[in-house]
Design a protein around this motif. Structure first.
Motif, short mmCIF file in Angstrom:
data_model
loop_
_atom_site.label_atom_id
_atom_site.label_comp_id
_atom_site.label_asym_id
_atom_site.label_seq_id
_atom_site.Cartn_x
_atom_site.Cartn_y
_atom_site.Cartn_z
N THR A 135 0.77 -1.16 0.13
CA THR A 135 -0.14 -0.12 0.78
C THR A 135 1.07 1.51 -0.13
O THR A 135 2.11 1.26 0.59
CB THR A 135 -0.76 -0.18 0.87
OG1 THR A 135 0.11 0.17 2.30
CG2 THR A 135 -2.06 -1.50 1.49
N PRO A 136 0.19 2.55 -0.02
CA PRO A 136 1.18 3.75 -0.62
C PRO A 136 1.17 4.21 0.77
O PRO A 136 0.41 3.16 2.39
CB PRO A 136 0.85 4.70 -1.20
CG PRO A 136 -1.27 4.23 -0.63
CD PRO A 136 -0.26 2.62 -1.47
N PHE A 137 1.55 5.02 1.59
CA PHE A 137 2.04 5.50 2.80
C PHE A 137 0.06 6.49 3.42
O PHE A 137 0.20 6.51 2.81
CB PHE A 137 3.06 6.79 2.85
CG PHE A 137 3.57 6.25 2.85
CD1 PHE A 137 4.30 6.07 4.89
CD2 PHE A 137 4.61 6.39 2.55
CE1 PHE A 137 5.32 5.48 4.91
CE2 PHE A 137 6.37 6.01 3.05
CZ PHE A 137 6.44 6.08 4.41
N GLY A 165 -17.09 -12.72 -9.30
CA GLY A 165 -17.76 -11.91 -8.38
C GLY A 165 -17.72 -11.24 -7.34
O GLY A 165 -17.56 -10.68 -6.36
N GLY A 166 -15.78 -11.27 -7.03
CA GLY A 166 -15.50 -11.08 -5.58
C GLY A 166 -14.41 -9.75 -6.33
O GLY A 166 -13.96 -9.79 -7.84
N ALA A 167 -14.79 -8.84 -4.95
CA ALA A 167 -13.86 -7.93 -5.37
C ALA A 167 -11.94 -7.94 -6.07
O ALA A 167 -11.35 -9.18 -5.10
CB ALA A 167 -13.83 -6.73 -3.95
N GLY A 168 -11.31 -6.54 -5.78
CA GLY A 168 -9.50 -7.83 -6.52
C GLY A 168 -9.19 -6.38 -5.85
O GLY A 168 -9.45 -6.23 -4.68
N GLU A 169 -8.21 -6.17 -6.03
CA GLU A 169 -6.99 -5.68 -4.98
C GLU A 169 -7.09 -3.85 -4.77
O GLU A 169 -6.96 -3.83 -3.66
CB GLU A 169 -5.57 -5.53 -5.63
CG GLU A 169 -5.07 -6.90 -6.08
CD GLU A 169 -3.30 -6.64 -7.28
OE1 GLU A 169 -3.66 -5.50 -7.25
OE2 GLU A 169 -3.07 -7.64 -7.42
N GLU A 170 -7.76 -3.07 -5.09
CA GLU A 170 -7.79 -2.32 -5.19
C GLU A 170 -9.10 -1.81 -3.33
O GLU A 170 -8.23 -1.54 -2.60
CB GLU A 170 -8.97 -1.33 -6.36
CG GLU A 170 -7.91 -0.82 -7.16
CD GLU A 170 -7.98 -1.46 -8.36
OE1 GLU A 170 -8.96 -3.24 -8.24
OE2 GLU A 170 -7.48 -2.11 -9.28
N THR A 171 -10.16 -3.21 -4.20
CA THR A 171 -10.81 -2.78 -2.71
C THR A 171 -10.10 -3.91 -1.43
O THR A 171 -10.15 -3.12 -0.36
CB THR A 171 -11.36 -4.55 -2.08
OG1 THR A 171 -12.80 -3.66 -4.11
CG2 THR A 171 -12.94 -4.07 -1.75
N ILE A 173 -6.88 -2.83 -0.38
CA ILE A 173 -6.13 -1.46 -0.34
C ILE A 173 -7.20 -0.97 0.47
O ILE A 173 -6.96 -0.28 1.37
CB ILE A 173 -5.21 -1.12 -1.29
CG1 ILE A 173 -4.20 -2.70 -1.86
CG2 ILE A 173 -4.21 0.15 -1.28
CD1 ILE A 173 -3.44 -1.87 -3.30
N ALA A 174 -7.96 -0.63 -0.57
CA ALA A 174 -8.83 0.45 0.81
C ALA A 174 -9.50 -0.23 2.06
O ALA A 174 -9.50 1.05 2.83
CB ALA A 174 -10.46 0.36 -0.14
#
Length: 340
Positions: A135-137, A165-171, A173-174
């Motif tokens: 993840t970023p800072f 149907g599953g969420a990806g890496e962005e989810t 990280i969020a």
């Protein structure tokens, strides 16, 4: 050259053209490769693929690979996936990798993942070899007003059952970022976060952030922690500046009201002076009317004039004496020393 020779040459040319067309339309070399690999496929089946606008090599080569790997596949399923817009070679590679890794993955599941737009081969590889997402800072503010920045490394493994149907890496990280911010914000002071950075990873990991995603979070490790701005002090400074501006505005408002009140009082003073002048203007008229009516004699008028003259004389004498006293006070050396 006689007619028989010309006929033979024409026949040979036609035969060559027919053979070229045959080898172009009918993939004989591919059919021979399939037979040599032990794949049972007919030449007319390859011709049928041509007629159905299917590139035979895109189906036969993955089928050869699957048969050699011991997979139970047929041309109809591979051809159907190709016509649906899928990548047959990638699906077969994923099935072979899953078989080698002892992962239960059916052709229908792999085809569905591929048609969903995900890389099924990468998903299988990620199931065997977990991926690290950095993840970023991410900045959070502790209760003492100090900003703390944290960078996390998330180790995830692909969950094949939830790839569709599953969420990806962005989810991921969020959600991890939200957990980091809330954990830092719930700390009493920033020193606790610096002393125990693993407190962040333990708190975030216990929230089950991988639910509804295509991954399974194995671990969350805090890679770096840094101190940012003193947000609390900046907020207090901004509040103090805002209070100062409000106080100045209110003071300016009171000053303006005082100036307006002063001008109003001056106007009233001038108004009263005008009334006094107006009343004084009526005195001679009243005296003349009193003389005319006989309420006042000539001697009374003369006495009035004498009184007025005496009053004016006393005023002039008092003003002159006051001026002399002020001048004498200024010329007195003792007063000069006091002034110095």
């Amino acid at each position: 050259m006689n007619d028989s020779t010309i006929f033979v040459l024409i026949a040979i040319a036609l035969a060559i053209i027919l053979i070229a067309i045959l080898f172009t339309f009918v993939p004989v070399a591919l059919w021979i490769s399939a037979i040599a690999a032990g794949v049972k496929i007919g030449i007319f089946e390859l011709v049928g693929m041509r007629l159905r606008r299917v590139v035979p090599a895109r189906v036969v080569n993955p089928l050869i690979k699957a048969v050699k790997a011991g997979l139970d596949l047929d041309t109809s399923r591979l051809e159907g996936h190709y016509l649906a817009g899928g990548n047959v070679d990638r699906v077969v590679n994923a099935l072979i990798a899953a078989q080698r890794a002892n992962i239960d993955l059916s052709f229908e599941r792999a085809a569905a993942i591929d048609l969903a737009g995900r890389d099924v081969l990468e998903a299988v590889q990620m199931s065997v070899n977990p991926k690290v997402i950095e993840t970023p800072f991410i900045a959070g503010v502790a209760m003492d007003g100090i900003e703390v920045k944290a960078k996390a490394r998330i180790t995830v493994r692909a969950n094949i059952d939830r790839l569709v149907g599953g969420a990806g890496e962005e989810t991921i990280i969020a959600r991890v970022g939200e957990g980091i911010v809330s954990t830092i914000g719930s700390s009493d002071n920033h020193k606790k976060v610096l002393e125990n950075p693993d407190m962040i990873s333990q708190t975030v990991l216990s929230k089950g952030l991988d639910s509804g995603t295509a991954f399974e979070i194995l671990s969350i490790d805090i890679a770096d922690v840094d101190i940012g701005k003193n947000i609390g002090a900046e907020l207090q400074t901004d509040q103090a500046q805002a209070d100062k501006n409000i106080a100045q505005a209110k003071a300016e408002e009171r000053r303006a009201m005082a100036v307006a009140k002063e001008q109003e009082m001056k106007a009233r003073v001038e108004e009263m002076r005008a009334k006094v002048v107006e009343a004084e203007a009526e005195v001679p008229m009243a005296l003349s009317e009193a003389l005319r009516q006989g309420h006042m004699g000539v001697m009374d008028y003369m006495n009035y004039q004498n009184v007025m003259a005496d009053t004016d004389m006393r005023d002039s004498i008092s003003k002159a004496s006051g001026t002399k006293e002020e001048q004498h006070s200024k010329n007195d050396p003792r007063n000069r020393n006091v002034d110095k």
